[in-house]
Design a protein around this motif. Sequence first.
Motif, PDB file in Angstrom:
ATOM      1  N   ASP A  33      -3.949  -0.551   0.484  1.00  0.00           N
ATOM      2  CA  ASP A  33      -5.154  -1.295   0.198  1.00  0.00           C
ATOM      3  C   ASP A  33      -5.660  -0.311  -0.910  1.00  0.00           C
ATOM      4  O   ASP A  33      -6.065  -0.723  -2.141  1.00  0.00           O
ATOM      5  N   VAL A  34      -6.013   0.955  -0.557  1.00  0.00           N
ATOM      6  CA  VAL A  34      -6.369   1.911  -1.527  1.00  0.00           C
ATOM      7  C   VAL A  34      -5.514   2.059  -2.854  1.00  0.00           C
ATOM      8  O   VAL A  34      -6.014   2.026  -3.890  1.00  0.00           O
ATOM      9  N   ALA A  35      -4.152   2.181  -2.561  1.00  0.00           N
ATOM     10  CA  ALA A  35      -3.398   2.350  -3.837  1.00  0.00           C
ATOM     11  C   ALA A  35      -3.622   1.058  -4.691  1.00  0.00           C
ATOM     12  O   ALA A  35      -3.547   1.023  -5.954  1.00  0.00           O
ATOM     13  N   THR A  36      -3.357  -0.154  -4.208  1.00  0.00           N
ATOM     14  CA  THR A  36      -3.401  -1.059  -4.960  1.00  0.00           C
ATOM     15  C   THR A  36      -4.618  -1.571  -5.560  1.00  0.00           C
ATOM     16  O   THR A  36      -4.718  -1.824  -6.737  1.00  0.00           O
ATOM     17  N   ALA A  37      -6.016  -1.193  -5.156  1.00  0.00           N
ATOM     18  CA  ALA A  37      -7.133  -1.107  -5.888  1.00  0.00           C
ATOM     19  C   ALA A  37      -7.201  -0.194  -6.757  1.00  0.00           C
ATOM     20  O   ALA A  37      -7.738  -0.633  -7.861  1.00  0.00           O
ATOM     21  N   TYR A  38      -6.683   0.874  -6.455  1.00  0.00           N
ATOM     22  CA  TYR A  38      -6.557   1.838  -7.663  1.00  0.00           C
ATOM     23  C   TYR A  38      -5.596   1.447  -8.991  1.00  0.00           C
ATOM     24  O   TYR A  38      -6.241   1.426 -10.118  1.00  0.00           O
ATOM     25  N   ALA A  39      -4.582   0.787  -8.647  1.00  0.00           N
ATOM     26  CA  ALA A  39      -3.540   0.438  -9.576  1.00  0.00           C
ATOM     27  C   ALA A  39      -4.156  -0.663 -10.394  1.00  0.00           C
ATOM     28  O   ALA A  39      -3.773  -0.957 -11.621  1.00  0.00           O
ATOM     29  N   ARG A  40      -5.114  -1.466  -9.903  1.00  0.00           N
ATOM     30  CA  ARG A  40      -5.856  -2.779 -10.658  1.00  0.00           C
ATOM     31  C   ARG A  40      -6.907  -1.934 -11.395  1.00  0.00           C
ATOM     32  O   ARG A  40      -7.343  -2.797 -12.570  1.00  0.00           O
ATOM     33  N   GLU A  41      -7.625  -1.084 -11.167  1.00  0.00           N
ATOM     34  CA  GLU A  41      -8.560  -0.508 -12.035  1.00  0.00           C
ATOM     35  C   GLU A  41      -8.117   0.344 -12.976  1.00  0.00           C
ATOM     36  O   GLU A  41      -8.643   0.432 -14.288  1.00  0.00           O
TER      37      GLU A  41
END
Length: 393
Positions: A269-277
């Motif tokens: 979840d942390v990585a996905t949120a970062y990759a979207r931003e």
Amino acid sequence: MDFSLPPDLIAVRDRTRSFVRDALIPLENDPRQGPHGPSDEFRRELNALARDAGLLAPHMPGEWGGLGLDHRGKAVVFEAAGYGLLGPLALNIAAPDEGNMHLLEQVADERQKRRWLAPLALGEIRSCFAMTEPHPGAGSDPSLLLTSYRRTPGGYVINGTKWLISGAEGAGVCIIMARDEDSPDGEPRATMFLADMDRPGIVIERTLDTLDQSFPGGHCVVSFQDLVVPEEDVLGREGEGFRYAQVRLAPARLTHCMRWLGAAHRAHDVATAYARERRAFGKALIDHEGIGFQLADNELDLHTCGLVVAHAAWVLDQGGKGRHESSVAKVICSEAIWRVVDRSLQVLGGLGTTRDTVVERIFREVRPFRIYDGPSEVHRWSIARKLAREGVQ
């Protein structure tokens, strides 16, 4: 197999998720955590929070203050707790205590349960499980067990050395695996004993410096020097130690999978949120296949782990011993969870190597999972032996 969740289990899962998010994640940087785990003062505060939330020891029967979850219920709630690094400790479902509680509930007599299981379930004491030994003693090969016992009037005398004993420093009780000193080499007759950790003859030699730091009491070298244990503190029957070890280890391997699956979801979840931003080369990182495909592979591994854990939990709930299923789950989940966390750190790039996110900590915590409770190689060997005996079913 019906994988739908009943309303009461959904409610406990949702309460656990909220508790982890609102009460525990804000405490993850509490300074009362060191290289050898959280302090006992901090653990007790976390247990009190879980008790107030009605979530302490949910795996224990109601008579011991728990919610009486079956293995399917554990799979759901333990994963929700594992999303926060402090969740399993707060709910009193962390290793080694969770596995020791299960063993005591299954094997101990009523006096032993009142003396040790009751305070353990309430979080009043911690425990440790002393089976692994340094070279040339027993690790994955139990036939090498060197710690021995001999009979003495009214009890037994134990001598030997154990190592990598999780939680030994500050524990209230130890479950000791030892061989009858009259056993032939390679064919030990093993027995389990219960002993308060403050008994004369138990010496904590040192606390090992290890990659992980989530276990209160660290991982210790413990020696037994003419430790006297009375007859009434034999756990179960004399000579049945290896059989009882499987009573403990098969479900304990599976609950490890449940807890670390929650942590892997957190890293993803942390990585996905970062990759979207985060943007690079004109678009969000997730829109680059090199990043998006890593996150897609995370989804595949997480989905597979969830199905494997659900199946193994179902087997145990149907009355199966689950030894084979837990070995399969241990290998699949420990390796898949590692891949998920490793990819998540890679997606985060330089940020992932810092402690500005929780992923760096999860990375260190999950790597030993491929080793403890049996390394992947030993479980593959066990699975292959089953195939050799029984063939394809």
